[in-house]
Design an enzyme around this catalytic site. Structure first.
Site, short mmCIF file in Angstrom:
data_model
loop_
_atom_site.label_atom_id
_atom_site.label_comp_id
_atom_site.label_asym_id
_atom_site.label_seq_id
_atom_site.Cartn_x
_atom_site.Cartn_y
_atom_site.Cartn_z
N ARG A 37 0.62 -1.27 0.19
CA ARG A 37 0.08 0.02 0.05
C ARG A 37 0.99 1.34 0.08
NH1 ARG A 37 -4.93 -1.81 4.15
NH2 ARG A 37 -6.19 -2.84 2.34
N LYS A 199 -15.69 -17.42 3.28
CA LYS A 199 -17.22 -17.52 3.39
C LYS A 199 -17.83 -17.03 2.24
CE LYS A 199 -18.24 -15.78 7.71
NZ LYS A 199 -18.62 -14.88 8.77
N GLY A 350 -6.81 -7.67 -0.03
CA GLY A 350 -6.96 -8.81 1.18
C GLY A 350 -5.97 -10.02 0.93
N GLY A 373 -12.49 -5.04 1.06
CA GLY A 373 -13.88 -4.64 1.38
C GLY A 373 -14.45 -3.54 0.50
#
Length: 400
Positions: A37, A199, A350, A373
């Site tokens: 980043r 998930k 992520g 996200g």
């Protein structure tokens, strides 16, 4: 989207508040573990310096919840930032706004850089407080948002400050939005989606939309376990999201032939290096005491064939427990296939980004997102508050 970018405004001699995303992993020694980043912010910083601006960097780091935590001070990132800016002198202040910060920014000269303290040391940040937003605005003449990773957060340093200053998107934010907008509206075809991770419930809305847009969806990782179990296949000790089994079955029915599940998988008796492992056809099920840890060799071949035909690829989520070297083969192989393809390739942030970098093929990917996200929120059709405020400012200026 109608926002302006940093390339559309006059910058010479201006104090520019640049919101970056330096929320990077830090080890127990206080060292930056992954500087991606920070590296991603350099093009915008270089552009501002080239235009003789005075650069004021602000970011959050971790979740200090409105109190000072020494191990989360942004002073930690200074050595790394200096390395990427050719050892340029960088000033640091342990304030984020207020008289001390104002005095320091007022004394700046063109091409100087100041790093403000962690914005989340103040509770006004996450509350999008008026006082903090105004305090940040008092430091600068222009606000540039380059923090895509928190574009889905309505915080003082992402949304509130934009109400008080001329505000535009940085080069990274613009790049992120351009690639994801292309996925959402005009994907090149064949458009292949690769889904992994743990998930389903976190991605239901995104999966539904991608089913409609994609030509095929390749499913691996723990998500595939839940889909396999929904079809009656025995997965034994494998990680499964039990509450999402019905959802998985419904998604499979909706997707039809578009959804491609693993044909074979690697199973192991423990989640550790050196565990006993074997490749099994999924139709035979998983034996008791074993769990699925990776996609198998035949699945790698199958997925790679689809990837080779693609003109655009969106990848979100690893194919297995890649953080354990013994179980990283599938993820690494898919990364290689994506890198070798002629497609425009976009990797979500992520774990997906970490997996691709670990594979060593990251330099052959068209775009690796810095915000998992935020990317999922955007692909789900949700409005990103930090982008919405830039759009609104631009539209207001056009109507005046």
């Amino acid at each position: 989207m109608r926002y302006k970018s940093v390339c559309d405004v006059e910058l010479s001699g201006k104090r520019v508040l640049l919101r970056v995303d330096y929320n990077v992993p830090i080890n127990s020694l206080g060292e930056v573990v992954d500087d991606t980043r920070i590296v991603s912010s350099i093009p915008t910083i270089d552009y501002l310096l080239k235009k003789s601006a005075m650069v004021i960097l602000c970011s959050h780091l971790g979740r200090p919840n409105g109190v000072r935590v020494k191990s989360l001070s942004l002073e930690i990132i200074l050595p790394v930032l200096m390395d990427y800016l050719n050892n340029r002198n960088i000033m640091f202040t342990d304030d984020c706004y207020g008289d001390k910060a104002i005095d320091l920014t007022n004394s700046m000269k063109p091409k100087q850089i100041i790093v403000l303290e962690n914005t989340r040391f103040w509770s006004g940040e996450t509350n999008n407080g008026f006082s903090m937003a105004k305090g940040l605005a008092d430091l600068a003449d222009i606000f540039v948002n380059d923090a895509f990773g928190v574009a889905h957060r309505a915080h003082s340093s992402t949304v509130g400050v934009a109400r008080f200053l001329p505000s535009v998107a940085g080069l990274l934010l613009d790049k992120e939005l351009t690639y994801l907008e292309r996925v959402m509206t005009k994907p090149d075809r064949p458009f292949v989606v690769i889904l992994g991770g743990a998930k389903i419930s976190d991605k239901v809305g995104v999966v539904e939309k991608l089913i409609d847009r994609a030509d095929c969806v390749l499913v691996g990782g723990a998500i595939a376990n839940t889909f396999l179990k929904s079809t009656g296949i025995e997965v034994a000790e494998s990680l499964v999201e039990e509450s999402a089994i019905d959802t998985a079955y419904q998604l499979l029915a909706r997707a039809g032939d578009k959804f491609i599940l693993p044909e074979d998988v690697v199973v192991a008796n423990a989640m550790e290096v050196g565990a006993d492992k074997v490749c099994k056809n999924v139709e035979n099920g998983v034996d008791n005491g074993y769990r699925i840890v990776d996609i198998g060799s035949e699945t790698i071949k199958l997925f790679s064939k689809h990837i080779a035909r693609a003109k655009m690829i969106f990848w979100n989520g690893p194919m297995g427990a890649f953080e354990i070297p013994d179980f990283a083969c599938g993820t690494n192989a898919i990364a290689r296939s994506v890198a070798d393809s002629d497609a425009v390739s976009i990797v979500g942030g992520g774990d997906s980004a970490s997996a691709v970098r670990q594979s060593g093929y990251h330099n052959h990917i068209s775009h690796i997102s810095t915000g998992g996200g935020a990317a999922l929120e955007m692909l789900n059709g949700n409005i990103l508050p930090a982008v919405e405020v830039l759009d609104r400012i631009c539209q207001t200026n056009l109507s005046n």
